[in-house]
Design a protein around this motif. Structure first.
Motif, PDB file in Angstrom:
ATOM      1  N   ALA A 167       0.848  -1.192   0.000  1.00  0.00           N
ATOM      2  CA  ALA A 167       0.000   0.000   0.000  1.00  0.00           C
ATOM      3  C   ALA A 167       0.885   1.244   0.000  1.00  0.00           C
ATOM      4  O   ALA A 167       1.994   1.243   0.535  1.00  0.00           O
ATOM      5  CB  ALA A 167      -0.921  -0.001   1.211  1.00  0.00           C
ATOM      6  N   GLY A 168       0.387   2.312  -0.609  1.00  0.00           N
ATOM      7  CA  GLY A 168       1.142   3.559  -0.643  1.00  0.00           C
ATOM      8  C   GLY A 168       0.906   4.316  -1.931  1.00  0.00           C
ATOM      9  O   GLY A 168      -0.034   4.032  -2.684  1.00  0.00           O
ATOM     10  N   ASP A 169       1.759   5.290  -2.198  1.00  0.00           N
ATOM     11  CA  ASP A 169       1.663   6.127  -3.394  1.00  0.00           C
ATOM     12  C   ASP A 169       2.911   5.907  -4.239  1.00  0.00           C
ATOM     13  O   ASP A 169       4.031   5.903  -3.717  1.00  0.00           O
ATOM     14  CB  ASP A 169       1.533   7.595  -3.002  1.00  0.00           C
ATOM     15  N   TYR A 170       2.710   5.769  -5.557  1.00  0.00           N
ATOM     16  CA  TYR A 170       3.803   5.290  -6.392  1.00  0.00           C
ATOM     17  C   TYR A 170       3.876   5.964  -7.758  1.00  0.00           C
ATOM     18  O   TYR A 170       2.859   6.367  -8.328  1.00  0.00           O
ATOM     19  CB  TYR A 170       3.652   3.787  -6.643  1.00  0.00           C
ATOM     20  N   LYS A 171       5.093   6.012  -8.270  1.00  0.00           N
ATOM     21  CA  LYS A 171       5.332   6.189  -9.694  1.00  0.00           C
ATOM     22  C   LYS A 171       5.500   4.777 -10.251  1.00  0.00           C
ATOM     23  O   LYS A 171       6.288   3.983  -9.732  1.00  0.00           O
ATOM     24  CB  LYS A 171       6.582   7.019  -9.941  1.00  0.00           C
ATOM     25  N   VAL A 172       4.757   4.444 -11.312  1.00  0.00           N
ATOM     26  CA  VAL A 172       4.751   3.074 -11.821  1.00  0.00           C
ATOM     27  C   VAL A 172       5.324   3.044 -13.235  1.00  0.00           C
ATOM     28  O   VAL A 172       5.011   3.902 -14.070  1.00  0.00           O
ATOM     29  CB  VAL A 172       3.320   2.482 -11.825  1.00  0.00           C
ATOM     30  N   ARG A 173       6.147   2.045 -13.478  1.00  0.00           N
ATOM     31  CA  ARG A 173       6.725   1.824 -14.805  1.00  0.00           C
ATOM     32  C   ARG A 173       6.275   0.450 -15.293  1.00  0.00           C
ATOM     33  O   ARG A 173       6.488  -0.558 -14.614  1.00  0.00           O
ATOM     34  CB  ARG A 173       8.243   1.874 -14.737  1.00  0.00           C
ATOM     35  N   PHE A 174       5.621   0.412 -16.442  1.00  0.00           N
ATOM     36  CA  PHE A 174       5.145  -0.831 -17.041  1.00  0.00           C
ATOM     37  C   PHE A 174       6.058  -1.176 -18.215  1.00  0.00           C
ATOM     38  O   PHE A 174       6.148  -0.426 -19.186  1.00  0.00           O
ATOM     39  CB  PHE A 174       3.702  -0.686 -17.531  1.00  0.00           C
ATOM     40  N   ASP A 175       6.719  -2.318 -18.132  1.00  0.00           N
ATOM     41  CA  ASP A 175       7.706  -2.724 -19.131  1.00  0.00           C
ATOM     42  C   ASP A 175       7.288  -4.089 -19.677  1.00  0.00           C
ATOM     43  O   ASP A 175       7.334  -5.095 -18.969  1.00  0.00           O
ATOM     44  CB  ASP A 175       9.083  -2.795 -18.475  1.00  0.00           C
ATOM     45  N   MET A 176       6.883  -4.124 -20.960  1.00  0.00           N
ATOM     46  CA  MET A 176       6.351  -5.341 -21.573  1.00  0.00           C
ATOM     47  C   MET A 176       7.192  -5.741 -22.774  1.00  0.00           C
ATOM     48  O   MET A 176       7.478  -4.912 -23.633  1.00  0.00           O
ATOM     49  CB  MET A 176       4.897  -5.114 -21.994  1.00  0.00           C
ATOM     50  N   GLN A 177       7.568  -7.021 -22.834  1.00  0.00           N
ATOM     51  CA  GLN A 177       8.434  -7.474 -23.912  1.00  0.00           C
ATOM     52  C   GLN A 177       8.093  -8.898 -24.343  1.00  0.00           C
ATOM     53  O   GLN A 177       8.263  -9.844 -23.574  1.00  0.00           O
ATOM     54  CB  GLN A 177       9.895  -7.436 -23.447  1.00  0.00           C
ATOM     55  N   GLU A 178       7.583  -9.034 -25.565  1.00  0.00           N
ATOM     56  CA  GLU A 178       7.485 -10.370 -26.138  1.00  0.00           C
ATOM     57  C   GLU A 178       8.893 -10.805 -26.523  1.00  0.00           C
ATOM     58  O   GLU A 178       9.663 -10.012 -27.067  1.00  0.00           O
ATOM     59  CB  GLU A 178       6.569 -10.373 -27.364  1.00  0.00           C
ATOM     60  N   SER A 179       9.215 -12.060 -26.240  1.00  0.00           N
ATOM     61  CA  SER A 179      10.593 -12.497 -26.454  1.00  0.00           C
ATOM     62  C   SER A 179      10.683 -13.679 -27.410  1.00  0.00           C
ATOM     63  O   SER A 179      10.981 -13.505 -28.596  1.00  0.00           O
ATOM     64  CB  SER A 179      11.244 -12.841 -25.112  1.00  0.00           C
ATOM     65  N   THR A 180      10.404 -14.864 -26.903  1.00  0.00           N
ATOM     66  CA  THR A 180      10.642 -16.076 -27.669  1.00  0.00           C
ATOM     67  C   THR A 180       9.391 -16.547 -28.388  1.00  0.00           C
ATOM     68  O   THR A 180       8.394 -16.885 -27.740  1.00  0.00           O
ATOM     69  CB  THR A 180      11.125 -17.204 -26.737  1.00  0.00           C
ATOM     70  N   PRO A 181       9.384 -16.589 -29.720  1.00  0.00           N
ATOM     71  CA  PRO A 181       8.229 -17.169 -30.419  1.00  0.00           C
ATOM     72  C   PRO A 181       8.304 -18.689 -30.345  1.00  0.00           C
ATOM     73  O   PRO A 181       9.376 -19.283 -30.459  1.00  0.00           O
ATOM     74  CB  PRO A 181       8.399 -16.680 -31.860  1.00  0.00           C
ATOM     75  N   TRP A 182       7.149 -19.307 -30.179  1.00  0.00           N
ATOM     76  CA  TRP A 182       7.088 -20.765 -30.121  1.00  0.00           C
ATOM     77  C   TRP A 182       6.600 -21.371 -31.427  1.00  0.00           C
ATOM     78  O   TRP A 182       6.444 -22.585 -31.531  1.00  0.00           O
ATOM     79  CB  TRP A 182       6.197 -21.200 -28.948  1.00  0.00           C
ATOM     80  N   VAL A 183       6.319 -20.517 -32.399  1.00  0.00           N
ATOM     81  CA  VAL A 183       5.981 -20.967 -33.750  1.00  0.00           C
ATOM     82  C   VAL A 183       6.848 -20.168 -34.722  1.00  0.00           C
ATOM     83  O   VAL A 183       7.219 -19.022 -34.455  1.00  0.00           O
ATOM     84  CB  VAL A 183       4.479 -20.761 -34.067  1.00  0.00           C
ATOM     85  N   GLU A 184       7.147 -20.744 -35.847  1.00  0.00           N
ATOM     86  CA  GLU A 184       8.103 -20.126 -36.761  1.00  0.00           C
ATOM     87  C   GLU A 184       7.561 -18.905 -37.490  1.00  0.00           C
ATOM     88  O   GLU A 184       8.329 -18.049 -37.922  1.00  0.00           O
ATOM     89  CB  GLU A 184       8.589 -21.164 -37.784  1.00  0.00           C
ATOM     90  N   ASP A 185       6.265 -18.802 -37.663  1.00  0.00           N
ATOM     91  CA  ASP A 185       5.707 -17.723 -38.472  1.00  0.00           C
ATOM     92  C   ASP A 185       5.215 -16.547 -37.632  1.00  0.00           C
ATOM     93  O   ASP A 185       4.408 -15.748 -38.086  1.00  0.00           O
ATOM     94  CB  ASP A 185       4.569 -18.247 -39.345  1.00  0.00           C
ATOM     95  N   TYR A 186       5.713 -16.401 -36.395  1.00  0.00           N
ATOM     96  CA  TYR A 186       5.277 -15.299 -35.538  1.00  0.00           C
ATOM     97  C   TYR A 186       6.466 -14.392 -35.243  1.00  0.00           C
ATOM     98  O   TYR A 186       7.545 -14.853 -34.851  1.00  0.00           O
ATOM     99  CB  TYR A 186       4.700 -15.812 -34.219  1.00  0.00           C
TER     100      TYR A 186
END
Length: 328
Positions: free
Chosen positions: A51-70
Motif C-alpha cells: 500500500a502507498g503512493d507510487y510512480k509506476v513503470r510498465f515494461d512489456m516485452q514479447e521475447s521467444t516465439p514458439w511458432v516459426e511464423d510469428y
C-alpha cells in the motif's frame, strides 16, 4: 518437423497446467505454532507494505516465439501514478485497491484500477478457465498450509485471474510466486485481435528498497487447429511492473475519489461475490477495450456519483441490475 515441435511444446505445457500441484513446490510441513504465527505476521506485513503512493513503470516485452511464423511485438514501456489503499483487513484477508491518477490539459482524472485480494490458506480460488468464464477451483488441501492466494479483479470488480503460492525469503529478498494460472488477455493485446486468446502465467511479487515489483511470465496461447479444447503456445512475454514510492502528484484526488465512491464499490463487490457463490462462478462477456461489456458503465456510475450527478442508491441499483443481467 515444425508441427512436431509445436505439438510437443503444447503437450508439455498442457501437462504442466493440468498437474500444477504436483509440479509446484511441495507442501509446507507444520513448523510449530510459534514459527507459523511469526511467518503469518511477516507475510501480512509484506502484503500491507504494497500500500502507498507510487510512480509506476510498465515494461512489456514479447521475447521467444514458439511458432516459426510469428514475429514478437516491439518492447513497450509506459508509466503513470498509482495510489494503493488497504480497503479491507480481517487478518487472514487483505484487500488492496489501486487508483490511477492522470493529468490531461491541467485537469486531474482518477481511474479506478485493478484490485488484489489476498487470502491466507484458502480452500478455493475464483480462477479464469477460458474465454468469458471464471470458476471456483479447489486448492489442494496439502498445499494450503502457510500459503496465500492472490485474486486480481478488473476495474469493474469482476474477476480477472487468481493463483496461490508461498511468501518466502530467498537471498534476502521477500517474494511470492504463484502456481500456473490462466489469465484473460490484457487490453494491450485484446484490442489487436491477436491469434492468441489467453495467457498461461506465473506471477511474482517482490518488495524492493523503494517499493515493490510485479513480475509476470506469460505464455500467450491460442486454440489448436482442428481441436475444440487443445491449446498451443505462440510467444513468451515478460512484464515487469515497478512501483517506486512517490507522492509528487495529486494524491488527494485519489483519496477524494475513493471517499466519494467506496460505498458504491462495496455494493458492487458484494454483488459480484453473491453471483459467484450462487452460480458456482461467473460467466460474463469479455470486451477488448474495457475488460467486460459492463465495465464502462460501472465506471461511469462511479464518476457520476462523485460529481453529484446520480444518487448513491440509484448508482447501486443500476450497477446491481447490470451485473445480474449480464452474468450467466
Amino acid at each position: 518437423m515444425t508441427m512436431t515441435r509445436t505439438f510437443f511444446g503444447a503437450a508439455l505445457l498442457a501437462i504442466a497446467l493440468a498437474t500444477t500441484p504436483a509440479l509446484a513446490d511441495g507442501p509446507i510441513a507444520d513448523r510449530g505454532e510459534a514459527v507459523e504465527t511469526a511467518m503469518y505476521e511477516q507475510d501480512r506485513a509484506t502484503i500491507l507494505a504494497m500500500a502507498g503512493d507510487y510512480k509506476v513503470r510498465f515494461d512489456m516485452q514479447e521475447s521467444t516465439p514458439w511458432v516459426e511464423d510469428y514475429t514478437p511485438l516491439d518492447r513497450k514501456i509506459s508509466g503513470g501514478h498509482e495510489s494503493v489503499r488497504v480497503i479491507e483487513d480481517t487478518g487472514t484477508r487483505i484487500v488492496l485497491q489501486h487508483l490511477l491518477v492522470a493529468e490531461h490539459e491541467g485537469e486531474t482524472f482518477v481511474i479506478k484500477h485493478w484490485r488484489q485480494d489476498w487470502e491466507y490458506e484458502p480452500a478455493r480460488i475464483l480462477a479464469y478457465t477460458g474465454p468469458d468464464r471464471w470458476q471456483w477451483v479447489d486448492v489442494p488441501e496439502r498445499m494450503r498450509n502457510g500459503r496465500w492466494s492472490q485474486t486480481v479483479y478488473q476495474v469493474d470488480d469482476s474477476p480477472r485471474y487468481a493463483g496461490w503460492g508461498e511468501w518466502e525469503t530467498t537471498h534476502g529478498i521477500r517474494r511470492w510466486r504463484s502456481n500456473w494460472t490462466w489469465r484473460p488477455l490484457a487490453r494491450r493485446d485484446a484490442v489487436r485481435d491477436p491469434v492468441y486468446d489467453r495467457y498461461a502465467a506465473i506471477n511474482r511479487h517482490q518488495l524492493t528498497p523503494t517499493g515493490w515489483i510485479h513480475w509476470q511470465d506469460n505464455t500467450k496461447m491460442k486454440p489448436a487447429a482442428g481441436s475444440a479444447e487443445a491449446l498451443e503456445p505462440v510467444v513468451q512475454e515478460y512484464v515487469l511492473n515497478t512501483y517506486t514510492r512517490f507522492d509528487g502528484y495529486d494524491v488527494a484526488a485519489a483519496d477524494a475519489y475513493w471517499a466519494a465512491t467506496k460505498d458504491y464499490w462495496a455494493a458492487v463487490r458484494a454483488k459480484w461475490a453473491e453471483v459467484a457463490e450462487r452460480k458456482g462462478g461467473i460467466a460474463l462477456e469479455e470486451e477488448a477495450q474495457a475488460g467486460t461489456v459492463i465495465s464502462g458503465r460501472l465506471l461511469e456510475l462511479g464518476s457520476a456519483l462523485q460529481d453529484g450527478e446520480v444518487s448513491q442508491s440509484a448508482a447501486i441499483e443500476e450497477a446491481i441490475g447490470l451485473i445480474e443481467t449480464h452474468t450467466r
